[in-house]
Write an enzyme that holds these catalytic residues in place. Structure first.
Site, PDB file in Angstrom:
ATOM      1  N   GLU A 283       6.865 -12.426  11.319  1.00  0.00           N
ATOM      2  CA  GLU A 283       5.992 -11.635  12.183  1.00  0.00           C
ATOM      3  C   GLU A 283       6.659 -11.408  13.542  1.00  0.00           C
ATOM      4  OE1 GLU A 283       1.686 -12.281  11.468  1.00  0.00           O
ATOM      5  OE2 GLU A 283       1.663 -12.688  13.618  1.00  0.00           O
ATOM      6  N   GLU A 286       9.055  -8.717  13.224  1.00  0.00           N
ATOM      7  CA  GLU A 286       8.338  -7.439  13.141  1.00  0.00           C
ATOM      8  C   GLU A 286       7.878  -6.986  14.531  1.00  0.00           C
ATOM      9  OE1 GLU A 286       5.412  -8.133  10.083  1.00  0.00           O
ATOM     10  OE2 GLU A 286       5.055  -5.978   9.918  1.00  0.00           O
ATOM     11  N   CYS A 309      -2.788 -13.248   9.328  1.00  0.00           N
ATOM     12  CA  CYS A 309      -2.829 -14.555   8.658  1.00  0.00           C
ATOM     13  C   CYS A 309      -4.200 -14.871   8.108  1.00  0.00           C
ATOM     14  CB  CYS A 309      -2.506 -15.685   9.623  1.00  0.00           C
ATOM     15  SG  CYS A 309      -1.114 -15.385  10.654  1.00  0.00           S
ATOM     16  N   SER A 329       0.504  -6.592  10.962  1.00  0.00           N
ATOM     17  CA  SER A 329       1.787  -7.057  10.441  1.00  0.00           C
ATOM     18  C   SER A 329       1.693  -7.185   8.925  1.00  0.00           C
ATOM     19  CB  SER A 329       2.093  -8.415  11.060  1.00  0.00           C
ATOM     20  OG  SER A 329       2.966  -9.146  10.233  1.00  0.00           O
ATOM     21  N   LYS A 368      -9.686 -18.329   1.983  1.00  0.00           N
ATOM     22  CA  LYS A 368      -8.410 -18.648   1.326  1.00  0.00           C
ATOM     23  C   LYS A 368      -8.582 -18.768  -0.179  1.00  0.00           C
ATOM     24  CE  LYS A 368      -5.473 -18.992   4.755  1.00  0.00           C
ATOM     25  NZ  LYS A 368      -4.476 -17.932   4.916  1.00  0.00           N
ATOM     26  N   GLU A 371      -8.335 -15.389  -1.289  1.00  0.00           N
ATOM     27  CA  GLU A 371      -6.969 -14.893  -1.098  1.00  0.00           C
ATOM     28  C   GLU A 371      -6.059 -15.289  -2.267  1.00  0.00           C
ATOM     29  OE1 GLU A 371      -4.137 -14.911   2.806  1.00  0.00           O
ATOM     30  OE2 GLU A 371      -4.233 -16.788   1.729  1.00  0.00           O
ATOM     31  N   GLU A 376      -1.835  -9.205  -5.553  1.00  0.00           N
ATOM     32  CA  GLU A 376      -0.516  -9.090  -4.901  1.00  0.00           C
ATOM     33  C   GLU A 376       0.179 -10.439  -4.803  1.00  0.00           C
ATOM     34  OE1 GLU A 376      -3.666  -7.671  -4.019  1.00  0.00           O
ATOM     35  OE2 GLU A 376      -3.301  -7.909  -1.883  1.00  0.00           O
ATOM     36  N   CYS A 513      -9.354 -21.324  13.149  1.00  0.00           N
ATOM     37  CA  CYS A 513      -9.482 -22.135  11.930  1.00  0.00           C
ATOM     38  C   CYS A 513     -10.145 -23.489  12.184  1.00  0.00           C
ATOM     39  CB  CYS A 513      -8.119 -22.357  11.303  1.00  0.00           C
ATOM     40  SG  CYS A 513      -7.167 -20.843  11.179  1.00  0.00           S
TER      41      CYS A 513
END
Lengths: 584, 162
Positions: A283, A286, A309, A329, A368, A371, A376, A513
């Protein structure tokens, strides 16, 4: 200022103070159930619907709810008169009359606010339980479990989903006995724009909303003779896990956690902080790339670049801002980067075939879990991270495994995917990803060593924080956001072209978090979050290495395997794409 | 529930116009829903989403209001909405028998619409014409002092008048 009497105390409070708040100042704890106020964050729900906080005010005919009644000059309040106690007990008994009362096997048992209250009010019979019970939907998504028979209509989840997160996936439906809190149009949660942030779970006082539990899968994998099961633990877990074992909030239990995971039978215990350092490499590169293009006069470069994230935040912009998918990102989250590297680089190093490896992420997060299921992040159907368990689930598993957590010795993470820096450690807190990125971006951009590692400007718990960082004359404008309602403010401005930041960090949960939906329940106590926050920064300050690019095992990973940040291999393994998921 | 169909373009425009008329204000939601239902007969999902978007509020809020008030409906009404009064005066003079007869003749239950879309059936409590009890309204027209044997003829007449 207003002077009033509460029980035997004379209280002086500012105007607009509620009786509930005033009582707190003299240590009179009026019981509440629907009310929640995570002070200093925008998490607040005050529908005055449960009536458990009723008090008696001299000269007023009815009992009044303390949470929604403002103090008046000369008021005389009785918080525990016989009339109040009787009414309060009746309210609790009426709530119980349409509750399943299967407390012994409820996932919320011993952590349930209703249960605690019933004990406190000394309810010993259930006089109204002979009647009919309403039956409502149960739903299990990859992240959240809804068992609406247990719902007590406190509306906290509705407030959080609509007002705090501005997602609007849950709302009150119907009226009277058939009322429920549900997605609109008879849909299931996975057919809505739910982001799986799980903040509804974080505030649910009872067992109506809980996490999808992966304990049985995990036990089956750990005991499977052919499987190599590896754990990665997120930065925010170690400062909260101790709370489940009566440690004070903010106690870091990293070493005990690692020992417990090994005792439970994990073959290797690694650290998502390593993934966080990887995220900063990608990142950060980037950010530098876009900044350099911008400085060179490229009109097409997308700024601000936004962090990606947080899986709930990713879901949020895929649902609601599909026209702006070029801004975030493309770097995967630390947990997914870790999974991708564990099942390639590490698997090759160890000579273990991918199919034999089970990567379990231990996260403060419920999104998560979702996720891990994204297509992907799978190779031929095999996920990079097999599944995710929350801090709470880990605590439950430790207890089940007959481990005496308090007296465990400390262990270190395994190498090489367990080495991390202070930059990785602060990923679990709002502003942390930004600060970690700035530590690397500053040094790469200016070529100088940072004079002071801490970026105090981006720290704090406020919903939206701005800062300007001097990069050798270039003024880098950054913004740190927590909760999705605040993210919406930023995204609406971006859509209108009114945003002039270069870098924006977003985390969906209050405080980041550390306030994640998989953490031990905070029960509305902001001090718990603040204690975790202090612990995060203390951990960072105590680290030998505090910049991601100085992590020797990260340097080795790039040298041996990935090449450079943003290389073809890095792109293939560590970056992702976003999709338009808007509901048409 | 009827299968969702895509709203015609002109209906979308009309709903948007209703929202505009009330200044797209969230606190005008109930008035907007009233007019939209008047115009279209019912409030399908797509219409609620359009209203939510125009007012800048979550669709869950709109849906919450629609499901809270029994006046609002997500089922298409028939061309001739029938309401049977079950208020005290009508009830004691036998309106329940009228209701049973209408259900039998049309083959539908309360809250439903005939497959040809001609009739829908609802109940209400008092239309303020107790002197005519028992009362049934079909569309805007009030039928009083009815007996069960009158029902078939009236429904046939209404259907034939189209």
């Amino acid at each position: 200022m207003i002077t009033l009497t509460i029980d035997r105390h004379v209280v002086v409070v500012p105007a607009n103070t509620t009786i509930l708040e005033a009582a707190k100042t003299v240590n009179v704890e009026i019981p509440t159930l629907c009310h929640i106020d995570l002070e200093g964050t925008c998490v607040k729900s005050n529908p005055a619907s449960c009536r458990l906080c009723v008090v008696e005010v001299d000269g007023r005919h009815n009992l009044v709810p303390a949470c929604a009644t403002q103090c008046r000059q000369g008021m005389v309040v009785h918080t525990s008169s016989p009339r109040v106690l009787r009414a309060r007990k009746t309210v609790a008994e009426l709530i119980l009359s349409d509750h399943p009362n299967d407390c012994l096997t409820c996932p919320k048992c011993s952590d349930c606010e209703l249960q605690r209250l019933v004990r406190r009010l000394n309810c010993r019979v259930m006089p109204y339980n002979d009647g009919e019970h309403a039956h409502r939907k149960t739903e299990i998504t990859p992240a959240i479990k809804r068992d609406m028979d247990k719902c007590i209509y406190c509306r906290r989840c509705e407030s959080v989903c609509n007002e705090v997160q501005t997602v609007g996936a849950l709302g009150a439906v119907g009226r009277g006995f058939t009322t429920t809190i549900a997605p609109s149009f008879n849909k299931m949660l996975n057919e809505t724009n739910c982001t799986y942030c799980g903040q509804c779970v974080a505030v649910c006082p009872v067992g109506a909303l809980t996490e999808r539990d992966y304990a049985e899968e995990l036990i089956a994998d750990i005991t499977h003779p052919d499987k190599i099961v590896i754990a990665q633990t997120a930065p925010a877990v170690r400062y909260a896990l101790g709370e489940e074992f009566n440690f004070k909030p903010g106690t870091s239990v990293t070493g005990k956690m690692v020992t417990a995971l090994k005792d439970m039978g994990f073959d290797y215990v690694f650290d998502t902080d390593f993934g966080a350092d990887m995220t900063i490499m990608e990142e950060g590169a980037e950010i530098l790339d876009r900044l350099q293009k911008f400085i060179a006069g490229d009109k097409n470069v997308k700024l601000p670049i936004m962090t990606s994230c947080c899986p709930a935040w990713v879901n949020f912009y895929e649902h609601d801002y599909p026209d702006l998918l070029d801004y975030p990102s493309t770097a995967k989250s630390p947990a997914q980067m870790f999974g991708a590297v564990a099942k390639t680089y590490w698997a090759e190093k160890m000579g273990i075939p991918r199919e034999k490896i089970v990567v379990v992420s231990i996260m403060p997060c419920l999104a998560k879990k979702y996720e891990c299921n994204r297509d992907e992040f799978k190779v031929n159907g095999n996920p990079d991270v097999d599944y995710s368990i929350s801090t709470r689930e880990l605590a439950a598993l430790i207890r089940r495994s007959n481990i005496n957590f308090d007296s465990l010795p400390d262990s270190d993470f395994d190498k090489p995917l367990g080495e991390s820096t202070g930059a990785g450690a602060i990923f679990g807190i709002t502003g942390g990803v930004m600060e970690a990125a700035l530590r690397t971006v500053y040094e790469k951009f200016t070529g100088n060593t940072l004079p002071r590692i801490e970026f105090d400007q981006v720290r704090g718990l406020d919903g939206i924080r701005e800062a300007t960082i001097d990069l050798n004359g270039f003024e880098l404008r950054v913004c740190v956001v927590n909760t999705l309602g605040n993210a919406r403010i930023i995204m609406d401005k971006l859509r209108k072209g009114e945003l002039n930041y270069h870098v924006v960090e977003v985390m969906a949960c209050p405080g980041g978090c550390i306030g994640g939906a998989g953490q031990p329940y905070h029960h509305g106590n902001i001090e718990t979050l603040k204690a975790r926050q202090r612990a995060v920064y203390a951990e960072d300050a105590g680290k030998r290495l505090r910049k991601s690019h100085e992590n020797p095992d990260i340097q080795k990973l790039y040298k041996e395997f990935l090449g450079a940040p943003l290389s073809e291999k890095a792109h293939h393994l560590l970056h992702t794409s976003f999709y338009d998921k808007s509901i048409k | 529930m009827a299968k969702e169909m895509k709203l015609a373009c002109n209906v979308v425009e009309q709903v948007e116009a209703i929202c505009d008329k009330f200044g797209n204000k969230p606190n005008e939601l109930i008035n907007i829903l009233h007019e939209a239902q008047n115009m279209h007969g019912y409030l399908p999902e797509e219409m609620q989403r359009i209203i939510a978007r125009k007012l800048g509020i979550p669709a869950s809020k709109v849906y919450g209001v629609v499901t809270f008030y029994s006046f609002f409906t997500m089922t298409p009404k028939g061309k001739h909405p029938i309401s049977v009064c079950l208020g005290t005066a009508c009830y004691v003079r036998g309106s329940e028998k009228l209701l049973e007869e209408i259900k039998r003749v049309l083959g539908i239950d309360v809250g439903q619409t005939t497959p040809d879309g001609n009739f829908s059936l609802d109940c209400l409590r008092c239309v303020g014409a107790c002197g005519l009890a028992p009362v049934v309204t079909i569309g805007e027209k009030v039928y009083g002092r009815l007996q069960a044997k009158d029902i078939k003829k009236i429904l046939d007449e209404v259907a034939a008048a189209d």
